[in-house]
Design an enzyme around this catalytic site. Structure first.
Site, short mmCIF file in Angstrom:
data_model
loop_
_atom_site.label_atom_id
_atom_site.label_comp_id
_atom_site.label_asym_id
_atom_site.label_seq_id
_atom_site.Cartn_x
_atom_site.Cartn_y
_atom_site.Cartn_z
N ASP A 15 -0.21 -0.35 16.43
CA ASP A 15 1.13 -0.56 15.86
C ASP A 15 1.68 -1.90 16.34
O ASP A 15 1.89 -2.11 17.55
CB ASP A 15 2.03 0.59 16.34
CG ASP A 15 3.44 0.51 15.78
OD1 ASP A 15 4.19 1.49 15.94
OD2 ASP A 15 3.79 -0.54 15.19
N ILE A 16 1.93 -2.81 15.43
CA ILE A 16 2.39 -4.17 15.79
C ILE A 16 3.73 -4.13 16.52
O ILE A 16 4.03 -5.04 17.29
CB ILE A 16 2.47 -5.06 14.53
CG1 ILE A 16 2.48 -6.54 14.90
CG2 ILE A 16 3.66 -4.69 13.66
CD1 ILE A 16 2.29 -7.49 13.73
N ASP A 39 6.88 -2.98 7.33
CA ASP A 39 8.30 -3.35 7.19
C ASP A 39 9.17 -2.23 7.73
O ASP A 39 10.09 -2.43 8.54
CB ASP A 39 8.57 -3.60 5.70
CG ASP A 39 9.89 -4.33 5.43
OD1 ASP A 39 10.24 -4.45 4.25
OD2 ASP A 39 10.55 -4.75 6.39
N1 APR Z 1 1.45 -2.05 12.61
C1 APR Z 1 0.46 -2.87 12.14
N2 APR Z 1 0.00 -2.84 10.87
C2 APR Z 1 0.56 -1.92 10.04
C3 APR Z 1 1.60 -1.03 10.45
C4 APR Z 1 2.03 -1.13 11.79
N3 APR Z 1 3.01 -0.34 12.29
N4 APR Z 1 1.94 -0.26 9.37
C5 APR Z 1 1.15 -0.64 8.35
N5 APR Z 1 0.31 -1.62 8.75
C6 APR Z 1 -0.70 -2.34 7.98
C7 APR Z 1 -1.23 -1.68 6.74
O1 APR Z 1 -2.27 -0.77 7.06
C8 APR Z 1 -1.76 -2.89 5.98
O2 APR Z 1 -3.06 -3.23 6.44
O3 APR Z 1 -0.07 -3.53 7.52
C9 APR Z 1 -0.79 -4.01 6.38
C10 APR Z 1 0.22 -4.38 5.30
O4 APR Z 1 0.59 -3.20 4.61
P1 APR Z 1 2.10 -2.95 4.09
O5 APR Z 1 2.98 -2.68 5.24
O6 APR Z 1 2.01 -1.97 2.99
O7 APR Z 1 2.56 -4.39 3.51
P2 APR Z 1 2.16 -5.11 2.16
O8 APR Z 1 0.86 -4.67 1.62
O9 APR Z 1 2.36 -6.57 2.45
O10 APR Z 1 3.29 -4.61 1.14
C11 APR Z 1 4.61 -5.04 1.37
O11 APR Z 1 5.42 -2.80 1.42
O12 APR Z 1 6.54 -1.83 3.15
C12 APR Z 1 6.70 -2.44 1.94
O13 APR Z 1 8.86 -3.49 2.09
C13 APR Z 1 7.46 -3.73 2.05
O14 APR Z 1 7.70 -3.96 -0.30
C14 APR Z 1 6.99 -4.43 0.81
C15 APR Z 1 5.53 -4.02 0.72
#
Ligand code: APR
Length: 183
Positions: A15-16, A39
């Protein structure tokens, strides 16, 4: 002596929002009002002040929303970081110059972090979740941006944070290929 870009890059899984670095990058959307995925995790961990700071960023700088490939800096509030750098990755299925825009997310985040005195920065795998970017293609873009830009920021250590071991392994396979090809 210039450090090889690979000396400035490492990776982790998890988890980032738990990483203790100067700044983490948020895979946001144009509204900057939060969402799901990373996000949502970042907004939950940072607390409600982060949303207020994003509303202010919208008012002051991005009234029509943060465009694909652009970046916005806010404090980290309850996160163990000084800053959050919000960026909007391309939605794979419906964006024309998607590789250029994804590269901009990484490139502009590096510059903004360095401009704000950061020496450590962590990225999630931008666009590879809800936005559907194929993981290997995204990993190749990340390697290209890091190889081209990290030497400009010799003080900056970058951590790529993958949400699963399989993602980390998939990245490593691309990374090893790029490095062995002299990337
Ligand atoms: N820590 C690290 N990586 C994470 C976490 C976390 N807590 N949660 C999810 N991820 C990873 C996912 O597995 C994926 O590999 O982050 C990467 C990006 O996934 P998303 O969060 O779905 O982001 P993205 O694909 O860029 O889509 C953005 O999603 O959450 C919404 O508001 C955001 O509309 C935007 C869209």
């Amino acid at each position: 002596m210039s450090t090889a870009w690979t000396d400035q890059l490492n990776w982790t899984t998890g988890d980032i929002t738990c990483l203790e670095v100067d700044a983490i990058v948020n895979a946001a959307n144009h509204s900057l009002m939060g969402g799901g995925g990373v996000d949502g995790a970042i907004h939950r961990a940072a607390g409600p002040e982060l949303l207020e700071a994003c509303k202010e960023a919208r008012r002051q700088r991005w009234p029509d929303g943060l465009p694909d490939g652009e970046v916005a800096l806010t404090p980290g509030y309850s996160l163990p970081v000084r800053y959050v750098i919000h960026t909007v990755g391309p939605v794979y299925a419906k964006t024309k110059d998607k590789s250029h825009l994804l590269a901009n997310c990484y490139r502009k985040s590096l510059a903004l972090a360095a401009d704000n005195g950061c020496t450590s920065l962590a990225f999630p795998a931008i666009s590879t979740g809800i936005y559907g970017y194929p993981f290997e293609a995204a990993a190749r873009i990340v390697c290209q941006v890091m190889a081209e830009n990290l030497p400009d920021y010799p003080e900056l250590q970058v951590t790529l944070c993958f949400f699963s071991d399989s993602d980390a392994q998939a990245f490593l396979a691309v990374f090893d290929e790029v490095v062995s090809d002299g990337g």
